[in-house]
Enzyme design. Structure first.
Site, PDB file in Angstrom:
ATOM      1  CE  LYS A  16      -3.752  -2.485   2.353  1.00 31.80           C
ATOM      2  NZ  LYS A  16      -4.563  -2.617   3.594  1.00 31.80           N
ATOM      3  CD  GLU A 133      -8.424  -9.235  -3.695  1.00 31.90           C
ATOM      4  OE1 GLU A 133      -7.268  -9.691  -3.517  1.00 31.90           O
ATOM      5  OE2 GLU A 133      -9.227  -9.029  -2.770  1.00 31.90           O
TER       6      GLU A 133
HETATM    7  P1  ABT Z   1      -6.820  -5.828   3.328  1.00 30.47           P
HETATM    8  O1  ABT Z   1      -5.734  -6.798   3.015  1.00 30.47           O
HETATM    9  O2  ABT Z   1      -6.416  -4.399   3.077  1.00 30.47           O
HETATM   10  O3  ABT Z   1      -8.114  -6.191   2.640  1.00 30.47           O
HETATM   11  O4  ABT Z   1      -7.060  -5.911   4.893  1.00 30.47           O
HETATM   12  P2  ABT Z   1      -7.756  -7.114   5.704  1.00 30.47           P
HETATM   13  O5  ABT Z   1      -8.327  -8.107   4.765  1.00 30.47           O
HETATM   14  O6  ABT Z   1      -6.811  -7.588   6.729  1.00 30.47           O
HETATM   15  O7  ABT Z   1      -8.930  -6.373   6.471  1.00 30.47           O
HETATM   16  P3  ABT Z   1     -10.249  -5.783   5.879  1.00 30.47           P
HETATM   17  B1  ABT Z   1     -11.450  -6.046   6.883  1.00 30.47           B
HETATM   18  O8  ABT Z   1     -10.507  -6.268   4.483  1.00 30.47           O
HETATM   19  O9  ABT Z   1      -9.954  -4.241   5.841  1.00 30.47           O
HETATM   20  C1  ABT Z   1      -9.737  -3.539   4.638  1.00 30.47           C
HETATM   21  C2  ABT Z   1      -9.116  -2.193   4.947  1.00 30.47           C
HETATM   22  O10 ABT Z   1     -10.004  -1.419   5.705  1.00 30.47           O
HETATM   23  C3  ABT Z   1      -9.372  -0.918   6.855  1.00 30.47           C
HETATM   24  N1  ABT Z   1     -10.320  -0.953   7.951  1.00 30.47           N
HETATM   25  C4  ABT Z   1     -11.028  -2.095   8.194  1.00 30.47           C
HETATM   26  C5  ABT Z   1     -10.491   0.182   8.711  1.00 30.47           C
HETATM   27  O11 ABT Z   1      -9.839   1.214   8.482  1.00 30.47           O
HETATM   28  N2  ABT Z   1     -11.380   0.136   9.752  1.00 30.47           N
HETATM   29  C6  ABT Z   1     -12.101  -0.991  10.037  1.00 30.47           C
HETATM   30  O12 ABT Z   1     -12.907  -0.986  10.978  1.00 30.47           O
HETATM   31  C7  ABT Z   1     -11.907  -2.172   9.222  1.00 30.47           C
HETATM   32  C8  ABT Z   1     -12.689  -3.453   9.503  1.00 30.47           C
HETATM   33  C9  ABT Z   1      -8.187  -1.786   7.102  1.00 30.47           C
HETATM   34  C10 ABT Z   1      -7.824  -2.314   5.751  1.00 30.47           C
HETATM   35  N3  ABT Z   1      -6.780  -1.538   5.125  1.00 30.47           N
HETATM   36  N4  ABT Z   1      -6.290  -0.530   5.148  1.00 30.47           N
HETATM   37  N5  ABT Z   1      -5.642   0.373   4.884  1.00 30.47           N
END
Ligand code: ABT
Ligand code: MG
Length: 155
Positions: A16, A133
Site C-alpha cells: 500500500k 483481484e
Molecule cells: P486488506 O488486506 O487491506 O483487505 O485488509 P484485511 O483483509 O486484513 O482487512 P479488511 B477487513 O478487508 O480491511 C480492509 C481495509 O479497511 C481498513 N479498515 C477495516 C479500517 O480502516 N477500519 C475498520 O474498521 C476495518 C474493519 C483496514 C484495511 N486496510 N487498510 N488500509
C-alpha cells in the site's frame, strides 16, 4: 519430492502507499521469495478511485470506506501476484492481522505497523478473492508463466 509439481494457486499481494513511501517494497518481496513463492506479476501504479473502490467493493457503504479509498489512492502502490502451494492462506499468515497492534510478532504488519488505517500490505482473503483481484489489477498478458530452476528444491 524431486518431481516438479504444478502448483498454480495465486494470490494478489499489494504494498500500500504507506509501505511504498517507507521503502518496504524490497523487504516484502524478499519475504515471499524466500518462503518459496514465485513472483509472476509486478507493477507500480497510483490507483484511480474507481479501481480502489472496486478492489474494496465488499466495504462499500461502511463508515471507513471513503477514508480507505482516500488512503489507497494517496500514492503509488506495488501490485504483486505470487504463486505456489497454499499461497493465499500462507500469505495471510505472513501478513498478520488487520490491526497491526493485534498482529503476532514476525508478521509483516506487526514488524512494520501500529495503525489499522496504515497497515502496509494487502493480501487476498480467499482463492475466489484472489482470482477476482488478479483480474481487476492485471491483464492476462502481464502475468508471466515460467518454471524457476529452484522449484525442485522447494517442492
Ligand atoms: P486488506 O488486506 O487491506 O483487505 O485488509 P484485511 O483483509 O486484513 O482487512 P479488511 B477487513 O478487508 O480491511 C480492509 C481495509 O479497511 C481498513 N479498515 C477495516 C479500517 O480502516 N477500519 C475498520 O474498521 C476495518 C474493519 C483496514 C484495511 N486496510 N487498510 N488500509
Ligand atoms: Mg480484506
Amino acid at each position: 519430492g524431486f518431481a516438479a509439481s504444478a502448483v498454480t494457486e495465486r494470490s494478489f499481494i499489494m504494498v500500500k502507499p504507506d509501505g511504498v513511501h517507507r521503502g518496504l517494497v524490497g523487504d516484502i518481496i524478499k519475504r515471499f521469495e524466500q518462503r518459496g513463492y514465485k513472483l509472476v506479476g509486478c507493477k507500480v501504479l497510483v490507483p484511480s478511485r474507481e479501481l480502489a473502490a472496486k478492489h474494496y467493493a465488499e466495504h462499500d457503504g461502511k463508515p471507513f470506506f471513503p477514508k480507505l479509498v482516500d488512503f489507497l489512492t494517496s500514492g503509488a502502490v506495488v501490485a504483486l501476484v505470487f504463486e505456489g502451494k497454499d499461497v493465499v492462506k500462507t500469505g495471510r499468515t505472513m501478513i498478520g492481522a488487520t490491526n497491526p497492534l493485534a498482529s503476532p510478532p514476525g508478521t509483516i504488519r506487526a514488524d512494520y505497523g501500529i495503525d489499522v488505517g496504515r497497515n502496509i500490505i494487502h493480501g487476498s482473503d480467499s482463492v475466489d478473492s484472489a482470482m477476482r483481484e488478479i483480474a481487476l489489477w492485471f491483464r492476462a498478458d502481464e502475468l508471466a508463466n515460467y518454471t524457476p530452476v529452484a522449484t525442485a528444491w522447494i517442492y
